[in-house]
Scaffold this active site. Structure first.
Site, PDB file in Angstrom:
ATOM      1  N   VAL A   1       0.853  -1.190   0.000  1.00 27.34           N
ATOM      2  CA  VAL A   1       0.000   0.000   0.000  1.00 27.34           C
ATOM      3  C   VAL A   1       0.889   1.241   0.000  1.00 27.34           C
ATOM      4  CG1 VAL A   1      -1.841   1.257   1.169  1.00 27.34           C
ATOM      5  CG2 VAL A   1      -1.797  -1.236   1.260  1.00 27.34           C
TER       6      VAL A   1
ATOM      7  N   ASP B   1     -11.289 -11.328   7.896  1.00 29.49           N
ATOM      8  CA  ASP B   1      -9.934 -10.962   8.331  1.00 29.49           C
ATOM      9  C   ASP B   1     -10.007  -9.755   9.269  1.00 29.49           C
ATOM     10  OD1 ASP B   1      -7.221 -11.369   8.509  1.00 29.49           O
ATOM     11  OD2 ASP B   1      -6.737 -10.240   6.693  1.00 29.49           O
TER      12      ASP B   1
END
Length: 450
Positions: A117, A234
């Protein structure tokens, strides 16, 4: 270029005709043939000038029309882009745009097994987080799962997908809004090592309680208010972002799965993070939205204690001396002893301002969430009501904490012994209405670290 050539040809033709008139005047004087040549040349010259003027006006009108169409097209694109943003539809970016926005992918925010990211600034000044998913089978699945799960959902506590980019034969990119204060783990766990350059600190008790409600609302929306139920699968502090107002934003839908309203559970490969996976998933018993409920309960306990739920304690280099510390078991013991405040993050105790009733409420909700029996876990909608005080939180039943026994299965244990241990746990575990298969194999259920 064509206009320039036309002007040169016209000027050359006029000069030649004038030259012909001059020669005719000298050689023919003012005779009748001279006047015929003069009249013909003047007519041709006038025709040439007329053609030049007409062509010039035609080209000018064409340029104005092209400019007007370009302007209208740009306005339409801007309006279309605006409407897409208002409707929440992701925009398709060009790779060059993302490369320029991220300064050639220089500002790394975080990195995982199959994705990285980067922070970026779009041409309109919008701050974004660009997620680059590697071009591989798992990366492709993660890209499709994430787009399918988050593209059409709109909630204040869910990260907003602004757009995407697909490079032929290369990585995939997802463009999200940028959340400035990083992830929750930086705000509830003491900083260590390389994470010191990230935003973080010690989140106050009031903010932690508010974050707990925010996350519960986001998951409740995914489970109950979407056209197809979205299982996040998650839920952990690393995937909960903190905005400028210290409110929670749930992110990272790479492992998510869509589930029909008429489905009770689905089968999928075991992927996730140690300490947050529900027992029925580890035992290959199928998954449902209650897997997110279990993970959420684990996150609640970590927010209360400021420490990881699962820690490996090892003395020296001898693997036989290592053991797992399971924080929920410690909390359970302190709760029975009436010493619940001893498990609260020591930094919060020092700063004061903790509401003990809220602590007890969060602990009770957390233990309801991590029940081994799936049917005992509340829905996320009910959890929101519990946290906001609309429903009385009853004392949860005692839990066997079967995960402790799973963690005790050493990686070096022979496969046959692993199968026997898992089968024994499966016989004791979860709901008899959904028995696990005899082919259950712990070797297929390795839980990954963070």
């Amino acid at each position: 270029m064509e206009d320039k050539k036309a002007h040169i040809v016209a000027a050359s033709t006029v000069l030649i005709l004038i030259f012909v008139i001059v020669i005719a005047r000298v050689s023919l004087n003012l005779s009748k043939p001279f006047y015929l040549i003069l009249g013909a040349d003047i007519a041709v010259i006038l025709a040439i000038f007329s053609c030049v003027v007409i062509r010039r006006r035609y080209n000018l009108r064409s340029k104005l029309l092209v400019k007007r169409l370009a302007s209208e097209g740009r306005e339409l694109r801007i309006e279309y882009s605006f409407l897409r943003k208002v409707a929440g539809v992701p925009i398709k970016f060009r790779y060059k745009e993302l490369e320029e926005a991220t300064d050639n992918f220089d500002a790394l925010l975080g990195q995982g097994a199959s994705a990285s990211v980067f922070k970026g600034i779009l041409s309109d000044g919008t701050a974004v987080a660009v997620k680059r998913i590697n071009r591989e089978e798992r990366g492709e699945k993660e890209f499709r799962s994430e787009v399918a799960a988050i593209a059409s959902v709109q909630h204040i506590n869910l990260v907003r997908l602004l757009g995407y980019c697909v490079v032929a034969g290369g990585p995939r990119f997802l463009v999200y809004e940028f959340i400035p204060n990083g992830s929750l783990d930086c705000w509830i766990f003491p900083k260590r090592g390389t994470r010191n350059n990230l935003p973080g600190g010690c989140l106050s008790w009031e903010s932690r309680y508010r974050v707990a409600i925010d996350v519960a609302k986001a998951l409740s929306y995914l489970h109950h208010d979407c056209r197809s139920r979205v299982l996040h699968l998650d839920v952990k502090p690393e995937n909960i972002l903190i905005d400028e107002n210290y409110r929670a934003i749930v992110s990272d839908f790479g492992l998510s799965k869509l589930m029909g309203k008429d489905e009770s559970r689905v089968i999928t490969n075991i992927r996730g993070t140690r300490g947050y996976l529900a027992p029925e998933w580890l035992l290959e018993n199928g998954i449902s939205e209650k897997c997110d409920v279990y993970s959420y309960g684990m996150v609640l306990l970590e927010m209360i204690g400021g420490q990881r739920n699962v820690c490996l304690i090892q003395k020296g280099n001898d693997s036989s001396q290592r053991k797992w510390q399971y924080f929920p078991k410690i909390v359970n013991q302190k709760l029975k002893e009436g010493k619940l405040m001893e498990v609260v993050d020591s930094r919060l105790i020092e700063s004061g301002g903790i509401d003990e009733r809220q602590v007890r409420r969060l602990v009770d909700v957390a233990f309801w969430c991590i029940q081994e029996r799936v049917r005992l876990r509340p829905t996320m909608a009910r959890i929101v009501d519990m946290l906001e005080g609309r429903v009385v939180v009853e004392e949860p039943p005692d839990t066997h904490m079967v995960v402790v026994d799973m963690l005790s299965i050493d990686k070096d244990t022979p496969e046959g012994h692993k199968r026997a241990k898992v089968a024994a746990l499966a016989a004791e575990q979860v709901d008899s209405a959904h028995p696990t298969t005899s082919s259950c194999s712990y070797s297929m259920s390795i839980i990954s670290p963070r």
